[in-house]
Design a protein around this motif. Structure first.
Motif, PDB file in Angstrom:
ATOM      1  N   GLN A 166     -63.741 129.752  -0.953  1.00  0.00           N
ATOM      2  CA  GLN A 166     -62.670 130.185  -0.632  1.00  0.00           C
ATOM      3  C   GLN A 166     -62.104 128.893  -0.458  1.00  0.00           C
ATOM      4  N   PHE A 167     -63.004 127.983   0.435  1.00  0.00           N
ATOM      5  CA  PHE A 167     -61.947 126.030   0.750  1.00  0.00           C
ATOM      6  C   PHE A 167     -61.544 125.676  -0.867  1.00  0.00           C
ATOM      7  N   ILE A 168     -62.233 125.729  -1.476  1.00  0.00           N
ATOM      8  CA  ILE A 168     -61.664 125.027  -3.046  1.00  0.00           C
ATOM      9  C   ILE A 168     -60.507 125.927  -3.911  1.00  0.00           C
ATOM     10  N   VAL A 169     -60.885 127.026  -4.002  1.00  0.00           N
ATOM     11  CA  VAL A 169     -60.245 127.644  -4.971  1.00  0.00           C
ATOM     12  C   VAL A 169     -59.148 127.885  -3.709  1.00  0.00           C
ATOM     13  N   GLY A 170     -59.079 128.314  -3.042  1.00  0.00           N
ATOM     14  CA  GLY A 170     -57.977 128.449  -2.161  1.00  0.00           C
ATOM     15  C   GLY A 170     -57.626 130.587  -1.836  1.00  0.00           C
ATOM     16  N   SER A 171     -59.005 131.213  -2.304  1.00  0.00           N
ATOM     17  CA  SER A 171     -58.731 132.321  -2.185  1.00  0.00           C
ATOM     18  C   SER A 171     -60.026 133.100  -2.853  1.00  0.00           C
ATOM     19  N   THR A 172     -59.784 134.299  -2.691  1.00  0.00           N
ATOM     20  CA  THR A 172     -61.326 135.192  -3.290  1.00  0.00           C
ATOM     21  C   THR A 172     -62.111 135.142  -4.844  1.00  0.00           C
ATOM     22  N   GLU A 173     -60.304 134.746  -5.805  1.00  0.00           N
ATOM     23  CA  GLU A 173     -60.497 134.217  -6.742  1.00  0.00           C
ATOM     24  C   GLU A 173     -59.489 133.960  -7.174  1.00  0.00           C
ATOM     25  N   ILE A 174     -59.541 132.996  -8.592  1.00  0.00           N
ATOM     26  CA  ILE A 174     -58.530 131.713  -8.942  1.00  0.00           C
ATOM     27  C   ILE A 174     -57.417 132.422  -8.939  1.00  0.00           C
ATOM     28  N   THR A 175     -56.994 131.826  -8.999  1.00  0.00           N
ATOM     29  CA  THR A 175     -54.885 132.016  -9.128  1.00  0.00           C
ATOM     30  C   THR A 175     -54.074 130.838  -8.912  1.00  0.00           C
ATOM     31  N   GLY A 176     -52.894 131.314  -8.579  1.00  0.00           N
ATOM     32  CA  GLY A 176     -52.294 130.374  -8.824  1.00  0.00           C
ATOM     33  C   GLY A 176     -52.150 129.133  -7.504  1.00  0.00           C
ATOM     34  N   THR A 177     -52.961 129.609  -6.531  1.00  0.00           N
ATOM     35  CA  THR A 177     -52.642 128.339  -6.046  1.00  0.00           C
ATOM     36  C   THR A 177     -53.682 128.205  -5.972  1.00  0.00           C
ATOM     37  N   THR A 178     -54.883 128.129  -6.647  1.00  0.00           N
ATOM     38  CA  THR A 178     -55.908 126.690  -7.039  1.00  0.00           C
ATOM     39  C   THR A 178     -55.590 125.717  -7.912  1.00  0.00           C
ATOM     40  N   LEU A 179     -54.495 126.525  -8.760  1.00  0.00           N
ATOM     41  CA  LEU A 179     -53.664 125.649  -9.459  1.00  0.00           C
ATOM     42  C   LEU A 179     -53.376 124.103  -8.472  1.00  0.00           C
ATOM     43  N   LEU A 180     -52.306 124.480  -7.990  1.00  0.00           N
ATOM     44  CA  LEU A 180     -51.827 123.490  -6.940  1.00  0.00           C
ATOM     45  C   LEU A 180     -52.747 122.755  -5.937  1.00  0.00           C
TER      46      LEU A 180
END
Lengths: 345, 483
Positions: A166-180
Motif C-alpha cells: 500500500q505504501f508503494i502502490v498508494g492504494s489497495t490496488e493499482i490506480t491512477g495514483t500508482t502512476l503518480l
C-alpha cells in the motif's frame, strides 16, 4: 601543460575531480574497461534526456499513454530523446553490472574498500528499482500488467507485505495514483538518492587512494590528469555514438493503451527482471521474487567479508576460487534464467 | 606516436558521431507520414507548394483531436451527411487518433478497413459519441430509422429464402418456412404474423451437424459452395474482376470498380490492391453496376450445387461497345426478359428501400418482399398509377428520398404509391403528366401510361413476367451461347 591557464572553468572542474596522482596501471583500459566511467556517463545522459522528457510527459492515467504516443510519433525528435533515454538506461544497467563484476574479479573491495563496495551495491539496487519504476510510465497494456505482477510480489513478503504494498502502490490496488507515485520515485526520489550516492561513491574512491591496484605498486608510474581526461572524453564520445546508433535502429516497444488493447497472451517484465519472471513460473512467489533476489544480494554484500586476501587486489585472477566460482555461477544463473525467459515466452 | 594514435581515435570517433547524427536527421526527415504527404503532393502536382506538416483535426461531435489526416491527407469525405468536421474518422472507424504509428493507430479499428460490416456495424454506424442513436435504437414511430436492424433482417443479409428453398428441395426440411439465415437474427415485432420470428445461424448448424456426424451432404455443399463464397451482406465480395464489393452497408453504399481498385487521392491506400471501394465515399445514388457486383453474374445450379458464372461478358469485346450496348449486355443474365425501362433506369429507380434493405420483418423469400410492379408507375389499362400527396418531409419514404441529391421532394407533391403503400417520390405527377427522376443521375423520364394506350394486359396479371410477354427487349441470340 602551460595551456591549463587557458582552460575553461568546466575543464578545470573536470580536472579537479581527478586525484593528483594517477597510477598508470590503474588507469589502463584493460584493467577497468572504463566501466565505472561509462556508468557515470550513461547516468548523466539518462538524466539529461529524462529532464527533456519531463516537459512532454504527462503522468495521469488519462493522458500518460497519449503523451507517450506524442513523444514517440508526433513531437519532432521526440522519438530520439525517448530512445536515447531508454538506451542510455540500458547501457547504465549493463555497465553497472559489469563494473561490479570487475570489482569482484579484481578484488576491488579489499583493503578497506568494503564500505564503498556496499555503496556500489546499494546504487545497483537503486538502479534496478529506477528501471522498474520507469517501465510502467509507458502506461500501455504490457507495462500495466507487469506492474500488477511486480507489485503483487511485494504482498507475498511475510508480515510487512500488505503494508509495504500500500505504501508503494498508494492504494489497495493499482490506480491512477500508482502512476503518480512511480513517476515521483522515477524522476525525483530515486535519482536524487542515487546522485548523492554516486558523488559519494566517486569521492570515496579518491579517499580510498584512487582506483585499486596491485600490491607492491607503491611507487607506480603515473599519468597526468589531462591524459586521463582525454581517455575519459574519448570513451564518452564513443559511448555517445553507440547510444545514438542504438537509438536510430531500435525503438523501444510501446504497446496499446490498457483500454484499447486486446487481452495479452503473455506479459513480459523489463529484461533485467526476466530471470525473476522465469523463476516465478516454477517457484512460489515469495521464493522466486523475494528470497532468491535477496539471497543473491546478501551474497554480493558478504563477498568482502568472505574474502580477505588483500594481496590479491588489482589482479584479474581466478583466485581465490570461491570468489571466482560463486560469482561465475551466480552470474551465469542470472544470464541463463533471463535468456530462458526470453526463449520460453 | 602515442599522441598521434589518440588523435586518430578522436578523429574516428568524431566521424562516427557525425554519421550517427546524420542518421538521426535522416530518420526524422523520412517518417512514414512525411513520405505519404510528399507522395500525395507529388501525385496532385502540388510538389512546389507542398506544406508537409502534422494535420490535427478536432471533430465537433467528439471534441477529441485526431491526427488521422496527417497520413490520410488525400482521403475523400465519406458523404455530405457525415461531414468530416463533425464526425472525423474515429466516430465510425475507431482506432487511435493520437498516434502517427500505423500499427497502433489501426490496432483498435472497428471491423478493419470496413466498419460497416454487419458484425461490427452497431459499434460504428449504430453509435455516436454524444450518445444519440445513429441508424439503430429508435422506437415507436421512428423505428423505421433503425436501418441496421432492417438490413440485418433483410433477405440480402439472411438469404433465408434461398436456404429454405434448398433445404426443402433436398428433403432436409419438410416446409418452406425459413429456419436459418447466414447469421442468427431475431425479430421481436413481426408486422406479418406468417413471417419467421427468428432464424438460426446456418454456418453454426452445419458445424454442429458435422461434429455429430449427422450432416446432409447437399446442405454442406450448399453452405460451402454458395453461402460461404460471398453471396450475402454478411460476407465480403469475391476477389475477382466484376465481383469486388465490401460487406454490410458498404456492399451497396460504397461503389466498387469492376477491377476492385481504389482510384481516389489517399496515397496510403494501395492503388494496385483489389478489394477497395473506388473512392472513400458512401452514396445513395447507387448505379446498376454496383448491384451487378452480386446480381446477374450467373446462375446457381441446384444439380451441381454451385454458382455457374456467365461466360458471355468478354471485356475485350465490350470495350468497343457503346455505353448503352454494354449496359444491355451487362445488365441481365442472358435468359432474362426485360423491358426497355429496366435497362434504361437503374435498379434502385424501381426497387424500394423496403425491398432492398428490408422493412424490419424477416422475409421468408424474395417474392414476398417485392412490392413494386409495372403498374406502380404505369398504372393499368383502366386507371393511372395509384398516388398519394406528400404531407411532410419527415415521412419515412420522403425523408429517405430527400437524402438523394437528385431528388427534392416537396410537401404537396403527387407521387406514385406501391400496393403496400410505400411512396415513390421519384415518380410524380407534374402538370398532369407522370414523370420519373433517375436517382442515379437526375435524368427526367416521361412515363407512358397503360391507361389510354394499346395495352391489353388483364387487371389481375400485373407481375413482370406477364408484362414481359409483350415488353421484352432482351437479345435472345445470347441464349445460344448459354451453357
Amino acid at each position: 601543460m602551460s595551456k591549463s591557464s587557458n582552460n575553461s572553468v568546466i575543464l578545470k572542474f573536470l580536472l579537479h575531480l581527478h586525484p593528483p596522482r594517477i597510477p598508470a596501471s590503474s588507469a589502463k583500459f584493460s584493467y577497468t574497461f572504463g566501466l565505472g566511467g561509462l556508468a557515470v556517463f550513461s547516468f548523466l545522459l539518462t538524466t539529461i534526456t529524462g529532464i527533456i522528457l519531463l516537459f512532454q510527459y504527462s503522468p495521469t492515467p488519462e493522458s500518460a499513454h497519449v503523451s507517450m504516443e506524442q513523444i514517440t510519433t508526433v513531437i519532432p525528435y521526440g522519438w530520439y530523446i525517448r530512445n536515447l533515454h531508454f538506451w542510455s538506461a540500458q547501457v547504465l544497467v549493463i555497465a553497472a553490472v559489469l563494473h561490479m563484476l570487475r570489482i569482484v574479479l579484481t578484488g576491488g573491495y579489499l583493503k578497506g574498500r568494503s564500505f564503498n563496495f556496499q555503496i556500489g551495491l546499494i546504487l545497483l539496487v537503486l538502479l534496478f528499482i529506477t528501471d522498474f519504476t520507469g517501465f510502467p510510465l509507458r502506461w500501455d497494456a504490457e507495462s500495466h500488467w507487469a506492474l500488477v505482477v511486480g507489485t503483487n510480489l511485494i504482498k507475498t513478503i511475510p508480515v510487512i507485505g500488505a503494508g509495504l504494498y500500500q505504501f508503494i502502490v498508494g492504494s489497495t490496488e493499482i490506480t491512477g495514483t500508482t502512476l503518480l507515485r512511480f513517476y515521483g520515485w522515477h524522476i525525483f526520489g530515486l535519482p536524487f538518492i542515487a546522485t548523492i550516492l554516486i558523488v559519494y561513491h566517486i569521492y570515496r574512491i579518491r579517499k580510498d587512494g584512487g582506483i585499486s591496484r596491485k600490491k607492491g605498486d607503491s611507487v607506480p608510474a603515473t599519468i597526468t590528469k589531462e591524459q586521463l581526461v582525454k581517455k575519459e572524453v574519448l570513451l564518452m564520445l564513443t559511448a555517445l555514438a553507440g547510444v545514438i546508433l542504438l537509438s536510430v535502429f531500435w525503438t523501444p516497444h510501446l504497446g496499446l493503451s490498457v483500454d484499447t488493447s486486446p487481452p495479452l497472451a503473455e506479459v513480459q517484465a523489463p529484461w533485467i527482471f526476466l530471470g525473476i519472471q522465469f523463476l516465478l513460473r516454477y517457484l512460489p512467489p515469495v521464493i522466486a521474487g523475494i528470497v532468491i533476489p535477496m539471497a543473491i544480494l546478501l551474497f554480493w554484500a558478504a563477498i568482502p567479508y568472505l574474502d580477505k586476501q588483500d594481496d590479491l587486489q588489482g589482479i584479474w585472477s581466478p583466485e581465490p576460487r570461491k570468489r571466482f566460482w560463486l560469482t561465475f555461477v551466480l552470474t551465469l544463473a542470472f544470464i541463463c534464467s533471463t535468456m530462458l525467459a526470453e526463449v520460453v515466452v | 606516436m602515442k599522441l598521434q594514435s589518440t588523435n586518430t581515435t578522436y578523429l574516428l570517433t568524431a566521424i562516427l558521431l557525425l554519421i550517427a547524427s546524420f542518421l538521426v536527421y535522416q530518420k526524422e526527415s523520412n517518417t512514414e507520414w512525411k513520405q505519404y504527404q510528399s507522395e500525395y503532393y507529388s501525385q496532385a502536382n502540388l510538389s512546389d507548394s507542398a506544406d508537409i506538416k502534422i494535420i490535427s483535426m478536432t471533430p465537433t461531435l467528439t471534441g477529441e483531436p485526431e491526427l488521422c489526416l496527417t497520413c490520410h491527407i488525400g482521403i475523400e469525405q465519406i458523404s455530405e451527411p457525415h461531414p468530416v468536421e463533425s464526425f472525423g474518422c474515429i466516430t465510425c472507424h475507431g482506432g487511435n487518433g493520437m498516434t502517427l504509428d500505423k500499427e497502433r493507430a489501426h490496432a483498435s479499428l472497428i471491423g478493419g478497413r470496413n466498419p460497416s460490416g454487419l458484425s461490427t456495424v452497431r459499434q460504428s454506424c449504430g453509435t455516436s459519441p454524444t450518445g444519440v442513436a445513429c441508424h439503430t435504437g429508435f422506437t415507436g414511430d421512428e423505428s423505421w430509422r433503425n436501418m441496421i436492424d432492417r438490413v440485418e433482417q433483410s433477405l440480402q443479409a439472411t438469404e433465408a429464402g434461398a436456404i429454405a428453398q434448398v433445404r426443402y428441395t433436398f428433403g432436409i426440411s419438410q416446409s418452406l418456412h425459413p429456419e436459418y439465415g447466414t447469421r442468427a437474427v431475431q425479430d421481436d415485432s413481426v408486422l406479418n404474423p406468417d413471417f419467421p420470428h427468428e432464424l438460426g445461424d446456418i454456418f453454426e448448424k452445419i458445424e454442429q451437424d458435422s461434429l455429430s456426424g449427422n450432416i446432409h451432404p447437399m446442405e454442406e455443399k450448399f453452405v460451402k459452395n454458395c453461402l460461404a463464397s460471398g453471396c450475402h451482406l454478411n460476407s465480403d465480395g469475391i476477389d475477382k474482376e466484376y465481383y469486388h464489393r465490401s460487406a454490410g452497408c458498404a456492399s451497396c453504399h460504397v461503389l466498387s470498380d469492376n477491377d476492385g481498385l481504389y482510384k481516389g487521392a489517399d496515397v496510403t491506400i494501395d492503388a494496385a490492391e483489389p478489394g477497395h471501394g473506388k473512392v472513400h465515399e458512401m452514396t445513395v445514388s447507387i448505379p446498376y453496376s454496383q448491384c451487378n457486383h452480386c446480381h446477374n453474374r450467373g446462375i446457381y445450379s441446384l444439380k451441381q450445387m454451385k454458382f455457374i458464372e456467365r461466360d458471355d461478358l468478354d471485356p475485350h469485346k465490350m470495350q468497343f461497345m457503346s455505353a448503352q450496348e454494354r449496359r444491355d449486355k451487362d445488365y441481365y443474365i442472358p435468359m432474362a426478359q426485360y423491358a426497355s425501362c429496366e435497362v434504361t433506369l437503374d435498379c434502385i429507380d424501381c426497387h424500394t428501400h423496403n425491398e432492398i434493405m428490408g422493412d424490419g420483418d424477416i422475409y421468408p423469400e424474395k417474392k414476398a418482399a417485392v412490392e413494386v410492379q409495372c403498374a406502380t408507375c404505369h398504372g393499368t389499362i383502366e386507371s393511372p398509377p395509384e398516388f398519394a400527396v406528400i404531407k411532410s418531409l419527415e415521412q419515412e419514404d420522403v425523408f429517405i428520398a430527400d437524402i438523394n441529391e437528385h431528388l427534392s421532394p416537396q410537401v404537396g407533391d403527387t407521387v406514385a404509391v406501391t400496393k403496400r403503400g410505400t411512396l415513390f417520390p421519384s415518380v410524380k405527377k407534374v402538370d398532369g403528366r407522370w414523370q420519373q427522376t433517375s436517382k442515379v443521375d437526375g435524368t427526367l423520364y416521361p412515363i407512358p401510361l397503360a391507361h389510354g394506350s394499346t395495352c391489353t394486359q388483364k387487371l389481375e396479371e400485373q407481375d413482370s413476367p406477364s408484362c414481359h410477354q409483350c415488353h421484352d427487349v432482351s437479345d435472345k441470340s445470347d441464349l445460344i451461347g448459354m451453357k
